[in-house]
Design an enzyme around this catalytic site. Structure first.
Site, mmCIF file in Angstrom:
data_model
loop_
_atom_site.group_PDB
_atom_site.id
_atom_site.type_symbol
_atom_site.label_atom_id
_atom_site.label_comp_id
_atom_site.label_asym_id
_atom_site.label_seq_id
_atom_site.Cartn_x
_atom_site.Cartn_y
_atom_site.Cartn_z
ATOM 1 N N GLY A 1 21.410 8.542 -40.554
ATOM 2 C CA GLY A 1 22.145 9.486 -41.382
ATOM 3 C C GLY A 1 22.854 10.547 -40.566
ATOM 4 N N ARG B 1 11.889 13.394 -46.532
ATOM 5 C CA ARG B 1 11.165 12.238 -47.068
ATOM 6 C C ARG B 1 9.664 12.388 -46.872
ATOM 7 N NH1 ARG B 1 13.682 7.677 -48.331
ATOM 8 N NH2 ARG B 1 11.685 6.628 -48.010
ATOM 9 N N THR C 1 17.572 14.337 -36.285
ATOM 10 C CA THR C 1 17.000 14.109 -37.615
ATOM 11 C C THR C 1 17.175 15.348 -38.470
ATOM 12 O OG1 THR C 1 14.924 13.869 -38.842
ATOM 13 C CG2 THR C 1 14.743 14.660 -36.592
ATOM 14 N N GLY D 1 13.560 6.140 -36.403
ATOM 15 C CA GLY D 1 13.815 4.712 -36.355
ATOM 16 C C GLY D 1 14.734 4.323 -35.217
ATOM 17 N N ARG E 1 22.718 2.045 -40.740
ATOM 18 C CA ARG E 1 21.267 1.976 -40.778
ATOM 19 C C ARG E 1 20.819 0.518 -40.636
ATOM 20 N NH1 ARG E 1 18.817 6.628 -42.572
ATOM 21 N NH2 ARG E 1 20.119 8.169 -43.631
ATOM 22 N N GLY E 2 19.564 0.361 -40.356
ATOM 23 C CA GLY E 2 18.992 -0.967 -40.326
ATOM 24 C C GLY E 2 18.820 -1.497 -38.921
ATOM 25 N N ASP F 1 15.574 15.884 -41.108
ATOM 26 C CA ASP F 1 14.255 16.260 -41.623
ATOM 27 C C ASP F 1 13.394 16.968 -40.581
ATOM 28 O OD1 ASP F 1 14.958 15.101 -43.984
ATOM 29 O OD2 ASP F 1 13.702 13.323 -43.762
ATOM 30 N N ILE G 1 24.581 19.506 -46.923
ATOM 31 C CA ILE G 1 23.949 20.213 -45.808
ATOM 32 C C ILE G 1 23.925 19.374 -44.534
ATOM 33 C CG2 ILE G 1 22.501 21.475 -47.442
ATOM 34 C CD1 ILE G 1 20.101 19.894 -46.418
#
Length: 435
Positions: free
Chosen positions: A79, A246, A199, A172, A145-146, A201, A354
């Site tokens: 992200g 998360r 990140t 990840g 992603r992935g 988060d 954000i």
């Protein structure tokens, strides 16, 4: 066993450094180690603080690569986060101007860019091409992603004659970087793999604060201020803000501390009940009776124990989350309607706002250092590592350490105690750790 013994902080190298650096410095990072204390700031279960020595980041007198013949590549995954473009720019400028690296490739759309079947074209990055990208949010390279095949990634690195790969991403992505590094090692290739942890988060192990986090928190406070204004504008007004997080509630906690208008903060690390003694709903009812309005901030991963179990995972392999905001709105409406309390809920979700804005001044400085130190590490043959800032010092951390687990907010910490005191929500069951 002493916890210090379980932390492997040695940094892998591609081989002996035999070439003299031409950088005009009088101070070098050679053989410097930095002693830090591992406490609640770094990991949620550190227990008693203990010390550990980490390799200092910075330029070395001796280099592994002949930098005038080296070739680098940059990839951004996962992200968005404020500051990615700043890191890209810093890497390109440092490599070109400090080390005279002749070629840097930009890998488009994350790890997909390495895989031929997706048909993405590699970009040649130059100082002119990245000169203004720090003014914009997002990533000029694109992202995805992935998981992708580490074997195919390394195939492309070999075909492209890349000597150093800079991987910008979250938990990840750092695991993917480790898999790439392992494949490089298995093939006995001389390719440096350097991670720059990213990140929104703030949940990468051993990284107290990731770049862009400060910017994200500041932007989140704007949403909270709007929710407070809306709540104050009607009788029994309730402002509900859902923020990213998360598994870790750092954004919600920091934003609530920055803006003192929040009355309840809900995070994944602190389970709560809705009804009964110590429940959120009775506490909200009392707040409305006494003050006439309330503001609730919920991290997206909060309250999953109250939601129906979800199945499946997203593209990054994370479990699909239930919608905490929908649950809260439904139960709040039902609870207050049953008690004849007229009310109004104003719901705000600023998640993509954000994370997609440009970095603020402090984060731009941080990103610049990370990019520069990453290039210093790569040119000196360091690999299988990330650059991090711990207790105001820039250090090298092995990928094995930062990918061991995700960092979470310690509910026994001063940070969470400050949140409880600021909001006054300590009466909620589960919000206070047991004595």
């Amino acid at each position: 066993m002493n916890k210090e013994c379980t932390l492997h902080t040695g940094i892998h190298t591609l081989g002996p450094c035999k070439l003299d650096s031409h950088l005009p410095y009088r101070t070098w990072a050679d053989d410097k180690s930095i002693q830090i204390f591992v406490d609640e700031e770094l990991t949620e279960d550190a227990g008693e603080p203990f010390s550990v020595c980490l390799e200092a980041a910075g330029p070395r007198r001796k280099l592994y690569f002949d930098t005038t013949r080296a070739k680098c590549a940059i990839v951004t995954c996962g992200g968005l986060c404020p500051g990615i473009n700043d890191v890209i720019r810093a890497i390109v400028m440092e490599a070109f101007h400090a080390y005279n690296v002749p070629s840097i490739l930009g890998i488009p759309y994350g790890l997909e860019g390495f895989i031929p079947k997706y048909g993405h074209t590699l970009q040649e990055l130059t100082p002119k091409g990245v000169a203004d990208i720090h003014r914009f949010g997002g990533t000029m390279l694109g992202s995805s992603r992935g998981p992708q095949s580490a074997e195919e990634v390394v195939d492309t690195l070999e075909r492209s004659n890349v000597n150093a790969l800079f991987v910008i991403g979250g938990d990840g992505t750092m695991k993917a970087a480790r898999a790439i590094s392992n494949e490089v090692h298995a093939r006995k290739l001389k390719i440096s793999v350097i991670g720059i942890p990213k990140t929104i988060d703030n949940d990468i192990n051993f990284i107290p604060q990731s770049f862009g986090f400060e910017t994200a928190v500041f932007k989140a406070t704007e949403a909270i201020e709007c929710a407070h204004t809306e709540a104050c504008g009607v009788p029994n007004g309730i402002g509900l803000v859902k923020l990213m997080g998360r598994e870790s509630g750092f954004i919600a906690a920091r934003a609530a501390l920055a803006l003192k208008e929040v009355n309840f903060v809900l995070i994944p690390e602190a389970p709560f009940s809705l009804e009964g003694e110590g429940g959120l709903l009775p506490a909200l009812e009392e707040r409305l009776k006494s003050r006439g309005h309330a503001v609730i901030v919920a991290a997206e991963g909060a309250g999953q124990h109250l939601l129906a179990e979800q199945s499946g995972t997203d593209a990054s392999g994370n479990p699909v989350l239930g919608d905490i905001s929908e649950l809260l709105r439904t139960f709040i409406n039902t609870y207050l309607d049953a008690r004849g309390m007229a009310h109004s809920i104003k719901y705000i979700d600023p998640s993509y706002i954000i994370r997609s804005i440009p970095a603020n001044a402090n984060d731009k400085v941080y990103c610049g250092f990370l990019g520069q130190y990453a290039v210093h590490a790569a040119m000196a043959g360091r690999t299988d590592m990330v650059v991090g800032k711990i207790q105001d010092r820039y250090v090298h951390l092995p990928l094995e350490l930062v990918t061991r687990k995700r960092r979470k907010l310690n509910i026994y910490s001063d940070l969470w105690r400050a949140v409880l005191e600021s909001t006054g929500q300590g009466m909620l069951k589960g919000m206070l750790p047991p004595i």
